[in-house]
Design an enzyme around this catalytic site. Structure first.
Site, mmCIF file in Angstrom:
data_model
loop_
_atom_site.group_PDB
_atom_site.id
_atom_site.type_symbol
_atom_site.label_atom_id
_atom_site.label_comp_id
_atom_site.label_asym_id
_atom_site.label_seq_id
_atom_site.Cartn_x
_atom_site.Cartn_y
_atom_site.Cartn_z
ATOM 1 N NE ARG A 115 -23.938 -14.297 16.228
ATOM 2 C CZ ARG A 115 -22.940 -13.139 17.123
ATOM 3 N NH1 ARG A 115 -23.078 -11.915 18.353
ATOM 4 N NH2 ARG A 115 -21.743 -12.895 16.857
ATOM 5 N N GLY A 117 -21.875 -1.713 28.180
ATOM 6 C CA GLY A 117 -20.824 -2.105 29.130
ATOM 7 C C GLY A 117 -20.766 -2.302 29.862
ATOM 8 N N PRO A 131 -11.112 -0.580 29.176
ATOM 9 C CG PRO A 131 -10.659 1.746 29.007
ATOM 10 C CD PRO A 131 -11.296 1.033 28.976
ATOM 11 C CG HIS A 136 -10.338 -4.269 35.033
ATOM 12 N ND1 HIS A 136 -10.082 -2.486 34.512
ATOM 13 C CD2 HIS A 136 -9.299 -4.344 35.726
ATOM 14 C CE1 HIS A 136 -9.857 -1.968 35.755
ATOM 15 N NE2 HIS A 136 -8.927 -4.101 35.955
ATOM 16 N NE ARG A 191 -10.114 -22.449 -10.452
ATOM 17 C CZ ARG A 191 -9.307 -22.185 -11.220
ATOM 18 N NH1 ARG A 191 -10.175 -21.118 -12.378
ATOM 19 N NH2 ARG A 191 -8.256 -21.802 -11.321
ATOM 20 C CD GLU A 218 -21.688 -12.016 24.279
ATOM 21 O OE1 GLU A 218 -21.286 -13.048 25.671
ATOM 22 O OE2 GLU A 218 -22.095 -11.554 23.780
ATOM 23 N N GLY A 219 -15.942 -13.290 26.137
ATOM 24 C CA GLY A 219 -15.240 -14.424 26.672
ATOM 25 C C GLY A 219 -14.044 -15.051 25.676
ATOM 26 C CG HIS A 225 -10.565 -20.952 21.995
ATOM 27 N ND1 HIS A 225 -10.991 -21.317 21.410
ATOM 28 C CD2 HIS A 225 -8.892 -21.806 22.095
ATOM 29 C CE1 HIS A 225 -11.427 -22.150 20.770
ATOM 30 N NE2 HIS A 225 -9.671 -22.766 21.243
HETATM 31 P P1 TGC Z 1 -16.585 -15.926 39.721
HETATM 32 O O1 TGC Z 1 -15.923 -15.460 41.152
HETATM 33 O O2 TGC Z 1 -16.376 -16.401 38.993
HETATM 34 O O3 TGC Z 1 -18.311 -14.781 39.942
HETATM 35 C C1 TGC Z 1 -18.176 -13.864 40.016
HETATM 36 C C2 TGC Z 1 -19.959 -14.666 40.665
HETATM 37 O O4 TGC Z 1 -20.999 -14.566 39.921
HETATM 38 C C3 TGC Z 1 -21.409 -15.431 39.660
HETATM 39 N N1 TGC Z 1 -21.177 -16.084 38.593
HETATM 40 C C4 TGC Z 1 -22.186 -16.069 37.655
HETATM 41 N N2 TGC Z 1 -23.863 -15.813 37.363
HETATM 42 C C5 TGC Z 1 -24.866 -15.772 36.804
HETATM 43 N N3 TGC Z 1 -24.195 -16.562 35.673
HETATM 44 C C6 TGC Z 1 -23.157 -16.958 35.286
HETATM 45 N N4 TGC Z 1 -22.884 -17.443 34.156
HETATM 46 C C7 TGC Z 1 -22.263 -16.675 36.475
HETATM 47 N N5 TGC Z 1 -20.693 -16.955 36.234
HETATM 48 C C8 TGC Z 1 -20.062 -16.491 38.112
HETATM 49 C C9 TGC Z 1 -20.973 -16.691 41.077
HETATM 50 O O5 TGC Z 1 -21.507 -17.258 41.200
HETATM 51 C C10 TGC Z 1 -20.209 -15.136 41.775
HETATM 52 O O6 TGC Z 1 -20.868 -14.805 42.742
HETATM 53 P P2 TGC Z 1 -20.793 -14.271 44.167
HETATM 54 O O7 TGC Z 1 -22.866 -14.078 44.529
HETATM 55 O O8 TGC Z 1 -19.990 -15.540 44.716
HETATM 56 O O9 TGC Z 1 -20.472 -13.025 43.982
HETATM 57 O O10 TGC Z 1 -16.171 -14.284 39.208
HETATM 58 P P3 TGC Z 1 -13.851 -14.000 38.273
HETATM 59 O O11 TGC Z 1 -14.115 -12.719 38.719
HETATM 60 O O12 TGC Z 1 -12.932 -15.022 39.199
HETATM 61 O O13 TGC Z 1 -14.589 -14.100 36.348
HETATM 62 C C11 TGC Z 1 -15.126 -15.739 36.524
HETATM 63 C C12 TGC Z 1 -14.459 -15.393 34.409
HETATM 64 C C13 TGC Z 1 -13.423 -14.670 34.064
HETATM 65 C C14 TGC Z 1 -15.520 -16.724 34.362
HETATM 66 C C15 TGC Z 1 -15.742 -13.765 34.636
HETATM 67 O O14 TGC Z 1 -15.339 -12.887 34.325
HETATM 68 C C16 TGC Z 1 -15.824 -14.045 33.153
HETATM 69 O O15 TGC Z 1 -16.393 -14.069 32.158
HETATM 70 N N6 TGC Z 1 -14.579 -13.586 32.707
HETATM 71 C C17 TGC Z 1 -14.953 -13.000 30.683
HETATM 72 C C18 TGC Z 1 -15.628 -11.899 30.148
HETATM 73 C C19 TGC Z 1 -16.252 -11.259 29.108
HETATM 74 O O16 TGC Z 1 -16.995 -12.940 28.297
HETATM 75 N N7 TGC Z 1 -16.464 -10.249 28.541
HETATM 76 C C20 TGC Z 1 -17.793 -9.994 27.537
HETATM 77 C C21 TGC Z 1 -18.029 -8.876 27.639
HETATM 78 S S1 TGC Z 1 -19.351 -8.808 26.558
HETATM 79 C C22 TGC Z 1 -18.737 -8.902 24.962
HETATM 80 O O17 TGC Z 1 -17.837 -8.951 24.502
HETATM 81 C C23 TGC Z 1 -20.131 -8.241 24.198
HETATM 82 S S2 TGC Z 1 -19.596 -8.281 22.785
HETATM 83 C C24 TGC Z 1 -21.165 -8.872 21.584
HETATM 84 C C25 TGC Z 1 -21.640 -8.455 20.873
HETATM 85 O O18 TGC Z 1 -21.184 -7.811 19.679
HETATM 86 O O19 TGC Z 1 -21.719 -10.061 19.859
HETATM 87 P P1 FAD Z 2 -8.129 -9.809 27.606
HETATM 88 O O1 FAD Z 2 -8.609 -9.877 28.929
HETATM 89 O O2 FAD Z 2 -6.255 -8.057 28.081
HETATM 90 O O3 FAD Z 2 -7.332 -11.090 27.162
HETATM 91 C C1 FAD Z 2 -5.707 -11.111 26.116
HETATM 92 C C2 FAD Z 2 -5.431 -12.765 26.111
HETATM 93 O O4 FAD Z 2 -5.182 -13.086 27.611
HETATM 94 C C3 FAD Z 2 -6.511 -13.004 25.600
HETATM 95 O O5 FAD Z 2 -5.853 -13.962 24.460
HETATM 96 C C4 FAD Z 2 -6.855 -13.463 26.757
HETATM 97 O O6 FAD Z 2 -7.773 -15.056 26.733
HETATM 98 C C5 FAD Z 2 -5.905 -14.464 27.957
HETATM 99 N N1 FAD Z 2 -6.073 -14.125 28.772
HETATM 100 C C6 FAD Z 2 -6.895 -13.126 30.116
HETATM 101 N N2 FAD Z 2 -6.633 -13.462 31.283
HETATM 102 C C7 FAD Z 2 -5.975 -14.830 31.001
HETATM 103 C C8 FAD Z 2 -6.249 -15.894 32.280
HETATM 104 N N3 FAD Z 2 -6.734 -15.521 33.282
HETATM 105 N N4 FAD Z 2 -5.751 -17.081 31.765
HETATM 106 C C9 FAD Z 2 -4.703 -17.331 30.515
HETATM 107 N N5 FAD Z 2 -5.297 -16.438 29.782
HETATM 108 C C10 FAD Z 2 -5.662 -15.145 29.538
HETATM 109 N N6 FAD Z 2 -17.422 -5.710 24.998
HETATM 110 C C11 FAD Z 2 -18.371 -5.187 25.851
HETATM 111 O O7 FAD Z 2 -18.488 -5.456 27.729
HETATM 112 N N7 FAD Z 2 -19.746 -5.416 25.207
HETATM 113 C C12 FAD Z 2 -19.584 -5.393 23.775
HETATM 114 O O8 FAD Z 2 -20.337 -4.921 23.219
HETATM 115 C C13 FAD Z 2 -18.314 -5.587 23.122
HETATM 116 N N8 FAD Z 2 -18.201 -6.028 22.159
HETATM 117 C C14 FAD Z 2 -17.106 -6.656 21.277
HETATM 118 C C15 FAD Z 2 -16.759 -5.772 19.915
HETATM 119 C C16 FAD Z 2 -15.749 -6.036 19.625
HETATM 120 C C17 FAD Z 2 -15.559 -6.120 18.169
HETATM 121 C C18 FAD Z 2 -14.842 -6.681 19.954
HETATM 122 C C19 FAD Z 2 -12.977 -7.335 19.575
HETATM 123 C C20 FAD Z 2 -14.897 -7.133 21.629
HETATM 124 C C21 FAD Z 2 -15.900 -6.718 22.125
HETATM 125 N N9 FAD Z 2 -16.309 -6.767 23.463
HETATM 126 C C22 FAD Z 2 -16.832 -5.981 23.704
HETATM 127 C C23 FAD Z 2 -14.934 -6.698 24.413
HETATM 128 C C24 FAD Z 2 -14.471 -8.325 24.648
HETATM 129 O O9 FAD Z 2 -15.973 -9.180 25.342
HETATM 130 C C25 FAD Z 2 -13.519 -8.514 24.917
HETATM 131 O O10 FAD Z 2 -12.465 -8.054 24.098
HETATM 132 C C26 FAD Z 2 -13.188 -10.038 25.712
HETATM 133 O O11 FAD Z 2 -13.329 -10.008 26.948
HETATM 134 C C27 FAD Z 2 -11.674 -10.041 25.934
HETATM 135 O O12 FAD Z 2 -11.004 -8.672 27.441
HETATM 136 P P2 FAD Z 2 -9.367 -7.537 26.477
HETATM 137 O O13 FAD Z 2 -9.848 -7.913 24.944
HETATM 138 O O14 FAD Z 2 -9.300 -7.157 27.513
HETATM 139 O O15 FAD Z 2 -8.642 -8.703 26.492
#
Ligand code: TGC
Ligand code: FAD
Length: 392
Positions: free
Chosen positions: A97, A137, A141, A143, A276, A371-372, A374
């Site tokens: 998935r 991407g 490392p 962020h 079982r 993807e963010g 818990h």
């Molecule tokens: P914040 O100040 O809240 O927002 C910055 C700007 O973004 C706008 N915005 C959005 N726009 C569109 N859609 C959304 N969902 C939006 N959320 C916020 C917001 O209005 C603002 O716009 P502007 O114009 O004012 O600049 O941002 P923040 O720096 O305080 O961060 C908020 C936070 C912590 C919620 C965000 O950074 C976050 O969601 N962090 C988690 C990171 C994350 O989810 N990484 C995922 C990486 S990819 C991945 O994991 C793929 S795994 C794939 C797989 O294998 O299935």
């Molecule tokens: P950190 O941000 O260092 O967090 C560590 C701990 O601190 C967590 O428990 C977190 O909840 C907590 N924490 C952080 N900030 C706060 C706060 N403000 N308040 C309270 N607690 C906090 N990323 C991509 O860009 N593309 C991909 O395709 C992708 N694929 C992935 C595949 C796998 C198998 C995995 C494991 C990860 C992947 N990721 C990808 C990365 C993933 O999105 C990150 O691991 C995730 O966003 C968390 O970042 P981190 O691991 O650096 O943890």
């Protein structure tokens, strides 16, 4: 894995909320998973190898760009069909998935939404057919949860941009043909950059020794003075909102996917418990095991309703980021708890690859983090209901 005997639970007759098209799409994905994923997935996970043989099948069931318009090769389906496809694929394996989520919502979606017509025509049909695989991407490392702090950057060199930096934990990185990479320009504004395999200075080392998502390839993206043609910048959106917009779509798919993993664990545990025998009767007749199973189907049913409603809102373009966060967080947490309880119902057999439960359980440890995390999703809900950000 032993034979796939999966029977999907539908305790509240939720199929009645689906259209004929939803059911057709869902059943096609369900059959495909039974036929093509279940027989090979355990070995792929044990060997930590992404099963490339399933790519064409994923394309055929519409898993690459389910909601991307047909003119670009997508399946042109609605959001509930997209969700149901993700549910069925994750019923097979979260890593499979992941590949579909990344391709659809993190690669095709930004090219479709933020790209120009030339970029759409160049990449989308090949991504939809599986001829090209993509990756996304964002994480670095230093962020992860705070992608706004990224240091990967592009410098305008006149005829081209120079890209430097590194991304980590990137699904599909080791074999992706194209990477959607988020980097800051000289003004500190985040831009989407299309980086193609073969560009000089671009490498994608694989990340080894994972205990989770073993059938999905994860790696790094390293950019050492990579020359990026100007036409490879996504022109129609910039700022952190651009990647976060993609995450909305992928997190929505994960909310459905997690239900699939939970359904598989529940169904396996229920069948096992009925067969079982201990103390001269099926363990399904013991109150403690019934408590586990009854709580599982209750939580699955609640998640199904939440997610179906979210799908309706997505179809009407009314779902908020915070609503998506609630569903992603709730459903993944629900699935991981069910996996842990289901594994206990199987006793020692639960730790073997004869059954899918332990694999789901390990996979969900990634799903609850990527993807963010818990906790981040809880804080998004907190910010939404109080109006105060806990991040700043
Ligand atoms: P914040 O100040 O809240 O927002 C910055 C700007 O973004 C706008 N915005 C959005 N726009 C569109 N859609 C959304 N969902 C939006 N959320 C916020 C917001 O209005 C603002 O716009 P502007 O114009 O004012 O600049 O941002 P923040 O720096 O305080 O961060 C908020 C936070 C912590 C919620 C965000 O950074 C976050 O969601 N962090 C988690 C990171 C994350 O989810 N990484 C995922 C990486 S990819 C991945 O994991 C793929 S795994 C794939 C797989 O294998 O299935
Ligand atoms: P950190 O941000 O260092 O967090 C560590 C701990 O601190 C967590 O428990 C977190 O909840 C907590 N924490 C952080 N900030 C706060 C706060 N403000 N308040 C309270 N607690 C906090 N990323 C991509 O860009 N593309 C991909 O395709 C992708 N694929 C992935 C595949 C796998 C198998 C995995 C494991 C990860 C992947 N990721 C990808 C990365 C993933 O999105 C990150 O691991 C995730 O966003 C968390 O970042 P981190 O691991 O650096 O943890």
């Amino acid at each position: 894995m032993s034979q796939d005997l999966f029977q999907a639970p539908d305790y509240y007759q939720l199929d009645e909320l689906l259209t004929e098209e939803h059911i057709l799409v869902r059943n096609a994905a369900r059959e495909w998973v039974k036929r093509e994923v279940s027989p090979i997935i355990e070995e792929a996970a044990q060997q930590a190898k992404f099963p490339k043989s399933i790519i064409s099948g994923l394309a055929e069931i519409g898993a690459f760009g389910p909601y991307i318009p047909e003119e670009y090769g997508g399946a042109g389906l609605d959001q509930i069909s997209y969700g149901l496809i993700m549910q069925e694929i994750e019923r097979g394996d979260s890593g499979v998935r992941s590949t579909a989520s990344v391709q659809s919502s993190l690669v095709m979606y930004p090219i479709w939404k933020y790209g120009n017509e030339a970029q759409r025509k160049k990449y989308l049909p090949k991504l939809a057919s599986g001829e090209f695989l993509g990756c996304f991407g964002l994480t670095e490392p230093d962020h992860g949860s705070n992608p706004g702090g990224m240091t990967t950057n592009i410098k305008d060199m006149g005829d081209y941009y120079l890209l430097n930096g590194a991304k980590m934990w990137i699904s599909n990185a080791p074999f992706a043909d194209v990477a959607v990479v988020w980097a800051k320009n000289e003004e500190g504004r985040i831009k989407g950059v299309l980086v193609e395999r073969g560009m000089e200075g671009f490498t994608t080392p694989e990340t080894h020794n994972k205990w989770s998502l073993r059938a999905s390839a994860t790696g790094e993206l390293i950019f050492d003075n990579v020359k990026i043609p100007k036409e490879n910048i996504l022109p129609n959106k910039d700022g952190l909102g651009a990647p976060l917009g993609c995450l909305d779509s992928a997190r929505y798919g994960i909310a459905w996917g997690a239900i699939g993993a939970a359904m598989d664990c529940y169904d396996t545990a229920l069948r096992y418990a009925k067969q079982r025998i201990q103390f001269d009767k099926p363990i399904a007749g013991m109150q403690l095991q019934q408590k586990k199973l009854a709580e599982m189907i209750t939580e699955i049913t609640k998640a199904q309703l939440l997610t179906w409603r979210l799908g309706v809102l997505r179809n009407e373009n009314r779902a908020t980021t915070a609503q998506i966060s609630m569903a992603k967080r709730n459903n993944v947490d629900m699935a991981i708890h069910i996996a842990r309880e289901a594994r206990q119902i199987l006793g020692a057999m639960g730790i073997t690859g004869e059954y899918s439960i332990m694999r789901h359980m390990m996979n969900l440890e990634s799903v609850i983090t990527y993807e963010g995390t818990h906790d981040i999703h809880l804080l998004i809900t907190g910010m939404d209901i109080t109006g105060i950000s806990a991040f700043k």
